[in-house]
Design a protein around this motif. Structure first.
Motif, short mmCIF file in Angstrom:
data_model
loop_
_atom_site.label_atom_id
_atom_site.label_comp_id
_atom_site.label_asym_id
_atom_site.label_seq_id
_atom_site.Cartn_x
_atom_site.Cartn_y
_atom_site.Cartn_z
N PRO A 39 0.84 -1.21 0.00
CA PRO A 39 0.00 0.00 0.00
C PRO A 39 0.87 1.25 0.00
O PRO A 39 2.04 1.22 0.43
N THR A 40 0.31 2.35 -0.47
CA THR A 40 1.00 3.63 -0.34
C THR A 40 1.00 4.01 1.14
O THR A 40 0.21 3.45 1.92
N PRO A 41 1.84 4.93 1.55
CA PRO A 41 1.82 5.35 2.95
C PRO A 41 0.45 5.84 3.41
O PRO A 41 0.01 5.54 4.52
N ASP A 42 -0.25 6.58 2.56
CA ASP A 42 -1.59 7.07 2.92
C ASP A 42 -2.58 5.92 3.09
O ASP A 42 -3.39 5.91 4.01
N GLU A 43 -2.51 4.95 2.19
CA GLU A 43 -3.39 3.78 2.29
C GLU A 43 -3.10 2.99 3.56
O GLU A 43 -4.02 2.58 4.27
N ALA A 44 -1.82 2.78 3.83
CA ALA A 44 -1.44 2.02 5.03
C ALA A 44 -1.90 2.74 6.29
O ALA A 44 -2.40 2.10 7.23
N ASP A 45 -1.75 4.05 6.33
CA ASP A 45 -2.19 4.83 7.49
C ASP A 45 -3.70 4.75 7.67
O ASP A 45 -4.20 4.54 8.78
N ALA A 46 -4.44 4.87 6.58
CA ALA A 46 -5.90 4.77 6.66
C ALA A 46 -6.32 3.38 7.12
O ALA A 46 -7.23 3.24 7.95
N ASP A 47 -5.65 2.35 6.61
CA ASP A 47 -5.98 0.97 7.02
C ASP A 47 -5.71 0.78 8.51
O ASP A 47 -6.51 0.16 9.22
N ARG A 48 -4.57 1.29 9.00
CA ARG A 48 -4.25 1.17 10.43
C ARG A 48 -5.31 1.86 11.29
O ARG A 48 -5.76 1.32 12.30
N LYS A 49 -5.70 3.06 10.88
CA LYS A 49 -6.71 3.81 11.65
C LYS A 49 -8.06 3.11 11.65
O LYS A 49 -8.72 3.01 12.68
N ASN A 50 -8.47 2.63 10.49
CA ASN A 50 -9.76 1.93 10.40
C ASN A 50 -9.75 0.64 11.22
O ASN A 50 -10.73 0.32 11.89
N ARG A 51 -8.63 -0.08 11.18
CA ARG A 51 -8.54 -1.32 11.95
C ARG A 51 -8.53 -1.02 13.45
O ARG A 51 -9.12 -1.74 14.25
N ALA A 52 -7.86 0.06 13.84
CA ALA A 52 -7.82 0.45 15.26
C ALA A 52 -9.23 0.75 15.78
O ALA A 52 -9.57 0.39 16.91
N LYS A 53 -10.04 1.39 14.96
CA LYS A 53 -11.43 1.67 15.35
C LYS A 53 -12.20 0.37 15.57
O LYS A 53 -12.99 0.25 16.51
N LEU A 54 -11.98 -0.58 14.68
CA LEU A 54 -12.67 -1.87 14.81
C LEU A 54 -12.21 -2.62 16.05
O LEU A 54 -13.02 -3.24 16.75
N LEU A 55 -10.92 -2.56 16.34
CA LEU A 55 -10.40 -3.20 17.55
C LEU A 55 -10.94 -2.52 18.80
O LEU A 55 -11.27 -3.19 19.79
N GLU A 56 -11.04 -1.22 18.75
CA GLU A 56 -11.58 -0.46 19.89
C GLU A 56 -13.02 -0.90 20.19
O GLU A 56 -13.41 -1.00 21.35
N ALA A 57 -13.77 -1.17 19.15
CA ALA A 57 -15.16 -1.61 19.34
C ALA A 57 -15.22 -2.93 20.11
O ALA A 57 -16.16 -3.18 20.86
N LEU A 58 -14.19 -3.77 19.92
CA LEU A 58 -14.16 -5.06 20.63
C LEU A 58 -13.86 -4.89 22.13
O LEU A 58 -14.15 -5.79 22.91
N LEU A 59 -13.28 -3.78 22.50
CA LEU A 59 -12.87 -3.56 23.89
C LEU A 59 -13.91 -2.83 24.73
O LEU A 59 -13.68 -2.59 25.91
N LYS A 60 -15.02 -2.47 24.12
CA LYS A 60 -16.07 -1.78 24.86
C LYS A 60 -16.59 -2.65 26.00
O LYS A 60 -16.73 -3.86 25.85
N GLN A 61 -16.88 -2.00 27.09
CA GLN A 61 -17.44 -2.71 28.25
C GLN A 61 -18.95 -2.90 28.07
O GLN A 61 -19.60 -2.16 27.34
N ASP A 62 -19.49 -3.88 28.74
CA ASP A 62 -20.95 -4.12 28.78
C ASP A 62 -21.57 -4.32 27.41
O ASP A 62 -22.65 -3.81 27.13
N MET A 63 -20.88 -5.07 26.56
CA MET A 63 -21.45 -5.38 25.25
C MET A 63 -22.29 -6.64 25.36
O MET A 63 -21.96 -7.56 26.10
#
Length: 136
Positions: A39-63
């Motif tokens: 990926p280009t640096p911009d694509e890689a950065d966007a992919d990292r950010k999007n994946r981090a958001k998805l991982l964050e959703a897994l860590l929510k309490q009281d799901m």
């Protein structure tokens, strides 16, 4: 000499591990090659950010169980879509008669867990910048 390419593509060995059909209780490693695109640096950065958001959703309490399952499914779908975007071709994959399989079948073959795991390992190896592989 370093030749810069914005959309570097490269071949890398992929080694799925599966049960050996001829030896009960044994595993066998097969090999094919996948052509990846970095990926280009911009694509890689966007992919990292999007994946981090998805991982964050897994860590929510009281799901609820359903919410947790959806978060897992979303992450898995993201990772699968990313792999499908990064692989551009393959070689050395044949059917049971030894006939080459067309790359158009990639999504169906990628659905198998052992193939998916092998592709993840191969891509990780390829981008690791492990200098020991250079053969100093």
């Amino acid at each position: 000499m370093f030749v810069f390419s914005q959309n570097l593509t490269f071949w890398w060995p992929v080694k799925p591990i599966e049960p050996d059909p001829d030896q009960p209780g044994k595993l066998i490693e097969r090999e094919f090659e996948a052509q990846f695109e970095l990926p280009t640096p911009d694509e890689a950065d966007a992919d990292r950010k999007n994946r981090a958001k998805l991982l964050e959703a897994l860590l929510k309490q009281d799901m609820s169980d359903d919410e947790y399952q959806k978060a897992q499914d979303d992450l898995r779908a993201f990772d699968d879509a990313l792999a499908l975007r990064r692989i551009k071709n393959w070689r050395n994959i044949v059917d049971q008669n030894g006939e080459p399989l067309p790359f158009s079948l990639f999504p169906k073959i990628f659905a198998y867990a052992h193939v998916k795991a092998a592709i993840d390992r191969a891509y990780g190896e390829a981008i690791s910048e492990d200098k020991a592989r250079l053969g100093n």
